[in-house]
Motif scaffolding. Structure first.
Motif, PDB file in Angstrom:
ATOM      1  N   GLU A   1       0.846  -1.187   0.000  1.00 29.09           N
ATOM      2  CA  GLU A   1       0.000   0.000   0.000  1.00 29.09           C
ATOM      3  C   GLU A   1       0.882   1.237   0.000  1.00 29.09           C
ATOM      4  O   GLU A   1       1.977   1.225   0.550  1.00 29.09           O
ATOM      5  CB  GLU A   1      -0.997   0.006   1.165  1.00 29.09           C
ATOM      6  N   GLU A   2       0.388   2.271  -0.658  1.00 20.96           N
ATOM      7  CA  GLU A   2       1.168   3.484  -0.839  1.00 20.96           C
ATOM      8  C   GLU A   2       0.470   4.655  -0.173  1.00 20.96           C
ATOM      9  O   GLU A   2      -0.753   4.738  -0.176  1.00 20.96           O
ATOM     10  CB  GLU A   2       1.316   3.803  -2.328  1.00 20.96           C
ATOM     11  N   PHE A   3       1.265   5.554   0.402  1.00 20.78           N
ATOM     12  CA  PHE A   3       0.752   6.825   0.892  1.00 20.78           C
ATOM     13  C   PHE A   3       1.892   7.832   0.908  1.00 20.78           C
ATOM     14  O   PHE A   3       2.978   7.547   1.404  1.00 20.78           O
ATOM     15  CB  PHE A   3       0.084   6.696   2.266  1.00 20.78           C
ATOM     16  N   ASP A   4       1.651   8.984   0.293  1.00 19.51           N
ATOM     17  CA  ASP A   4       2.675  10.016   0.113  1.00 19.51           C
ATOM     18  C   ASP A   4       3.911   9.393  -0.543  1.00 19.51           C
ATOM     19  O   ASP A   4       3.797   8.729  -1.548  1.00 19.51           O
ATOM     20  CB  ASP A   4       3.031  10.695   1.438  1.00 19.51           C
ATOM     21  N   THR A   5       5.079   9.569   0.070  1.00 18.26           N
ATOM     22  CA  THR A   5       6.305   8.996  -0.501  1.00 18.26           C
ATOM     23  C   THR A   5       6.632   7.637   0.103  1.00 18.26           C
ATOM     24  O   THR A   5       7.665   7.053  -0.203  1.00 18.26           O
ATOM     25  CB  THR A   5       7.504   9.936  -0.259  1.00 18.26           C
ATOM     26  N   PHE A   6       5.752   7.146   0.975  1.00 21.57           N
ATOM     27  CA  PHE A   6       5.991   5.866   1.654  1.00 21.57           C
ATOM     28  C   PHE A   6       5.206   4.729   1.010  1.00 21.57           C
ATOM     29  O   PHE A   6       4.134   4.939   0.454  1.00 21.57           O
ATOM     30  CB  PHE A   6       5.581   5.953   3.134  1.00 21.57           C
ATOM     31  N   GLU A   7       5.767   3.529   1.141  1.00 21.05           N
ATOM     32  CA  GLU A   7       5.056   2.312   0.752  1.00 21.05           C
ATOM     33  C   GLU A   7       5.226   1.296   1.873  1.00 21.05           C
ATOM     34  O   GLU A   7       6.306   1.210   2.473  1.00 21.05           O
ATOM     35  CB  GLU A   7       5.613   1.728  -0.548  1.00 21.05           C
ATOM     36  N   ASN A   8       4.170   0.555   2.155  1.00 16.71           N
ATOM     37  CA  ASN A   8       4.243  -0.535   3.121  1.00 16.71           C
ATOM     38  C   ASN A   8       4.160  -1.858   2.379  1.00 16.71           C
ATOM     39  O   ASN A   8       3.329  -2.019   1.472  1.00 16.71           O
ATOM     40  CB  ASN A   8       3.085  -0.464   4.125  1.00 16.71           C
ATOM     41  N   TYR A   9       5.009  -2.796   2.784  1.00 14.46           N
ATOM     42  CA  TYR A   9       4.993  -4.156   2.247  1.00 14.46           C
ATOM     43  C   TYR A   9       4.659  -5.064   3.413  1.00 14.46           C
ATOM     44  O   TYR A   9       5.478  -5.265   4.312  1.00 14.46           O
ATOM     45  CB  TYR A   9       6.358  -4.517   1.639  1.00 14.46           C
TER      46      TYR A   9
END
Length: 146
Positions: free
Chosen positions: A100-108
């Motif tokens: 999932e993506e939000f702003d400049t971050f991504e979570n795996y």
């Protein structure tokens, strides 16, 4: 600091109480409650934030960490390119991630091991691990088990 999937990090084991953790790592640098009344311990030197769940008799259930010393299966994870880390983890059978993506971050997120690699600019900047929930929809506490 060795990450132990489904169990915790280093000497931290899911299900520990606050006094168990303090006996190992000392008094936290910060100790506060979140919006759900869970108790949070923050250790600056370890770069870890620990959550003790109010609804589970204040047992350790979640850890957020960003120390350069974190290792998973012998692989350093912080500041690694996520694609390189995923290749290494695939050799250990960890291949399924929800992204999932939000702003400049991504979570795996890998649900099987309840772990999250948070990246920014494709490099791992933070790691999260939570206690596993079993088939009965209950936490599978590891502390005190042999």
């Amino acid at each position: 600091m060795k990450i132990n999937p489904k169990n915790g990090i280093d000497k931290l084991i899911f299900g520990m109480k606050q006094n168990d953790v303090a006996a190992i790592y000392g008094k936290p640098d910060r100790n506060y409650k979140d919006e759900d009344d869970n108790v949070i311990f923050a250790y600056n030197k370890l770069k870890m934030r620990l959550t003790f769940y109010v609804e589970e008799d204040f047992k350790l259930g979640y850890i957020v960490a960003s120390s350069q010393e974190l290792e998973l299966f012998g692989y350093k994870i912080i500041n690694r390119k996520i694609n390189e880390l995923k290749k290494d983890l695939a050799t250990k059978g960890i291949i399924k991630f929800t992204q999932e993506e939000f702003d400049t971050f991504e979570n795996y997120f890998n649900e099987e091991n309840w772990i999250i690699f948070q990246t920014e600019f494709e490099e791992v900047v933070k790691f999260e691990i939570g206690a596993i929930i079993n088939q009965k929809d209950e936490f599978d506490w590891k502390f005190g088990k042999k």
